[in-house]
Design a protein around this motif. Structure first.
Motif, mmCIF file in Angstrom:
data_model
loop_
_atom_site.group_PDB
_atom_site.id
_atom_site.type_symbol
_atom_site.label_atom_id
_atom_site.label_comp_id
_atom_site.label_asym_id
_atom_site.label_seq_id
_atom_site.Cartn_x
_atom_site.Cartn_y
_atom_site.Cartn_z
ATOM 1 N N GLY A 56 0.781 -1.227 0.000
ATOM 2 C CA GLY A 56 0.000 0.000 0.000
ATOM 3 C C GLY A 56 0.811 1.274 0.000
ATOM 4 N N THR A 57 2.087 1.219 -0.365
ATOM 5 C CA THR A 57 2.937 2.409 -0.345
ATOM 6 C C THR A 57 2.908 3.177 -1.658
ATOM 7 O OG1 THR A 57 4.891 1.143 -1.033
ATOM 8 C CG2 THR A 57 4.507 1.375 1.346
ATOM 9 N N LEU A 58 2.333 2.604 -2.714
ATOM 10 C CA LEU A 58 2.333 3.261 -4.022
ATOM 11 C C LEU A 58 0.936 3.605 -4.519
ATOM 12 C CD1 LEU A 58 5.043 1.137 -5.902
ATOM 13 C CD2 LEU A 58 5.331 3.307 -4.688
ATOM 14 N N GLY A 59 -0.079 2.991 -3.981
ATOM 15 C CA GLY A 59 -1.444 3.229 -4.407
ATOM 16 C C GLY A 59 -2.372 2.316 -3.640
ATOM 17 N N ILE A 60 -3.668 2.499 -3.839
ATOM 18 C CA ILE A 60 -4.660 1.682 -3.138
ATOM 19 C C ILE A 60 -5.331 0.760 -4.134
ATOM 20 C CG2 ILE A 60 -6.769 1.701 -1.766
ATOM 21 C CD1 ILE A 60 -5.958 4.423 -0.722
ATOM 22 N N ILE A 61 -5.083 -0.525 -3.997
ATOM 23 C CA ILE A 61 -5.706 -1.523 -4.868
ATOM 24 C C ILE A 61 -7.187 -1.617 -4.523
ATOM 25 C CG2 ILE A 61 -5.786 -3.982 -5.438
ATOM 26 C CD1 ILE A 61 -2.761 -4.062 -4.843
ATOM 27 N N THR A 62 -8.043 -1.443 -5.521
ATOM 28 C CA THR A 62 -9.489 -1.501 -5.297
ATOM 29 C C THR A 62 -10.145 -2.720 -5.933
ATOM 30 O OG1 THR A 62 -9.769 -0.015 -7.192
ATOM 31 C CG2 THR A 62 -9.765 0.977 -4.996
ATOM 32 N N ALA A 63 -9.504 -3.321 -6.928
ATOM 33 C CA ALA A 63 -10.045 -4.526 -7.554
ATOM 34 C C ALA A 63 -8.915 -5.314 -8.197
ATOM 35 C CB ALA A 63 -11.113 -4.186 -8.596
ATOM 36 N N VAL A 64 -9.157 -6.614 -8.348
ATOM 37 C CA VAL A 64 -8.130 -7.533 -8.849
ATOM 38 C C VAL A 64 -8.767 -8.504 -9.830
ATOM 39 C CG1 VAL A 64 -6.293 -9.135 -8.183
ATOM 40 C CG2 VAL A 64 -7.136 -7.461 -6.510
ATOM 41 N N SER A 65 -8.117 -8.740 -10.939
ATOM 42 C CA SER A 65 -8.506 -9.857 -11.799
ATOM 43 C C SER A 65 -7.546 -11.000 -11.518
ATOM 44 C CB SER A 65 -8.494 -9.459 -13.280
ATOM 45 O OG SER A 65 -7.265 -8.898 -13.675
ATOM 46 N N ILE A 66 -8.107 -12.157 -11.252
ATOM 47 C CA ILE A 66 -7.312 -13.283 -10.762
ATOM 48 C C ILE A 66 -7.419 -14.492 -11.686
ATOM 49 C CG2 ILE A 66 -7.336 -12.608 -8.337
ATOM 50 C CD1 ILE A 66 -9.729 -14.461 -7.925
ATOM 51 N N LYS A 67 -6.405 -15.304 -11.610
ATOM 52 C CA LYS A 67 -6.305 -16.517 -12.418
ATOM 53 C C LYS A 67 -6.942 -17.685 -11.650
ATOM 54 C CE LYS A 67 -2.219 -17.134 -13.985
ATOM 55 N NZ LYS A 67 -0.772 -17.503 -14.043
#
Length: 480
Positions: free
Chosen positions: A208-219
């Motif tokens: 979380g030091t570069l941005g805030i992940i809000t969604a993920v596409s996963i395998k």
């Protein structure tokens, strides 16, 4: 102090005016669970806890904090073990919880992919995917509480790494809110996309030091209908390494877990779960919990039986049991999980998460336990972990009657001794838990200048005002 209190009050009022009272928590009693670490060892505070419901609301929160000069500590399920999601400057930091961004946007069985929001609880996500006949292989002890955004931000490991890799290998794309409030829209599910630098990799493991992940596409993979689980006793940890090599050859990529445990694991598990059945004798030098899994036409039970017949005939395995049902398999895994709970019941202790080359794992454990025994003869070492990826959790339990500052000093000394042995083996002081704030000093003291400058350059380029999670991973004061 009065002036500082007034400034905090003004910030809280401004956040509520800009974002709405539904998104902003300011009462200490409401914020407490967000400000306390997973084990309850550390309790902090914050200007506020922000709880957005959408990516757009995350962007609005980031913009508001930037205008007010407040830093943001992103938080998923708050199950981290290195204080990466706990404020260290409460009067200048807010916590941004992703718990309300918990929708599964799509599951595409034909594409073997899903798009999920960062606040999805891992176990609930896995269950929803399983209902579609698919499997997401990330498996952690905290999967009933941890959230996928935090898993990605810390590049979580777990028990299935030897077959499926770290979280990094399971991510196809990301949606991320950046420091200026704009959104990096990278939720592709393409397996092959060679259009320059893979930008999503910047945010995986960045805590979380570069941005805030809000969604993920996963395998995703086909759901493993067939699973064979065995608990095995061996004459030494060296034999466990030999067994692993043979299992990799004979069971190929069907082997999904290969954990080692000491005999003390059974006592610790029973301390946490008194009625837990222990199906084999608990006085052998080393134990392995092994699992192979597959789907379709694969007969994993036959494979497991033939494999164990060979290694027992050769004397490599001296005792063991194969789970005959899902319930029995779950009971075997509860030994591994209960061991951790049993350690916690003995009070605060030194918890570690280190890695060394797989071929040196057994000698490392021997040398590290010997060094700790020499430095701290009254302490108990508990070594266990993931044979297939060289990840060792070597924990040190101080005497139960040692309390307060004296106990803290023993824990600090144990960590210092262990890290010195890790350095000798050219290993890592953090295999899967990240750096956070807890390991920052140890990380920085081992950081070559070139790597430090590269990390600082990335941070300054992506987050020039040091908005996101300052104090986590790296102290950038004086580095440009």
């Amino acid at each position: 102090m009065a002036d500082q209190h007034n400034v905090v009050a003004e910030h809280r009022l401004s956040l509520q005016e800009r974002l709405g009272s539904d998104m902003v928590l300011t009462e200490a009693s409401e914020m407490l669970r967000y400000c306390r670490d997973w084990h309850g060892d550390v309790t902090s505070a914050a200007v506020a806890v922000l709880r957005p419901r959408s990516t757009a609301e995350v962007a609005a929160a980031v913009t508001a904090c930037r205008v007010l000069g407040l830093s943001i500590v992103p938080q998923g399920g708050n199950t981290g073990l290195v204080l990466g999601g706990i404020p260290d400057a409460p009067e200048r930091q807010v916590i941004l919880s992703l718990e309300r961004l918990n929708r599964i946007r799509t599951i595409d069985a034909d594409d073997f992919s899903a798009v999920v929001e960062a606040g999805c609880i891992l176990s609930e996500l896995k269950d929803a995917i399983a209902d579609k006949g698919m499997f997401f292989p990330l498996a952690l002890g905290a999967q009933g509480s941890c959230r996928i955004g935090g898993n990605v931000s810390t590049n979580a490991g777990g028990i299935n790494v030897l077959r499926y890799g770290m979280t990094r290998e399971l991510v196809l794309g990301l949606e991320v809110v950046l420091a200026d409030g704009t959104i990096f829209e990278g939720l592709s599910t393409l397996r092959k996309d060679n259009r320059g630098i893979d930008l999503k990799q910047l945010f995986i493991g960045a805590e979380g030091t570069l941005g805030i992940i809000t969604a993920v596409s996963i395998k995703l993979t086909p759901y493993p209908d067939h699973v064979a689980t065995a608990l095995l006793a061996l004459a030494s940890l060296d034999d466990a390494i030999t067994l692993y090599r043979r299992a990799r050859r004979d069971c190929c990529d069907l082997m999904s877990a290969f954990e080692f445990m000491p005999p003390l694991a059974f006592d610790l598990a029973r301390e946490a779960m008194p009625d837990l059945p222990i199906p084999i004798a608990g006085d052998y030098p080393a134990y392995v919990l092994m699992e192979i899994s597959g789907s379709g036409l694969i007969d994993v039970n036959d494979l497991m039986e033939r494999f164990l017949e060979g290694v027992m005939t050769d004397g490599l395995v001296v005792d063991g049991t194969i789970a005959s049902s899902q319930a029995q398999a779950r009971s075997l895994w509860l030994i591994r999980e209960g061991m951790n709970e049993g350690q916690a019941k003995r009070g605060s202790h030194m918890r570690s998460d280190v890695s060394v080359p797989l071929s040196k794992l057994a000698s490392f454990v021997s040398d590290a336990e010997a060094a700790i025994s020499q430095a701290l003869p009254d302490c108990i070492s508990v070594s266990y972990g993931h044979v297939g990826d060289g990840n060792v959790h070597l924990n040190v339990l101080p005497p139960t009657d040692l309390l307060g500052e004296a106990r803290d000093q023993v824990i600090y000394k144990a960590k210092t001794v262990l890290n010195e042995v890790v350095d000798l083996y050219q290993g890592s002081i953090s295999a899967e838990h990240g750096i956070g704030r807890l390991k920052r000093a140890d990380f920085e003291s081992r950081l070559p200048d070139t790597r430090r400058k590269l990390l600082a350059a990335v941070k300054h380029a992506v987050d020039p005002h040091l908005l996101f999670n300052p104090g986590c991973q790296l102290n950038l004061n004086g580095i440009s």
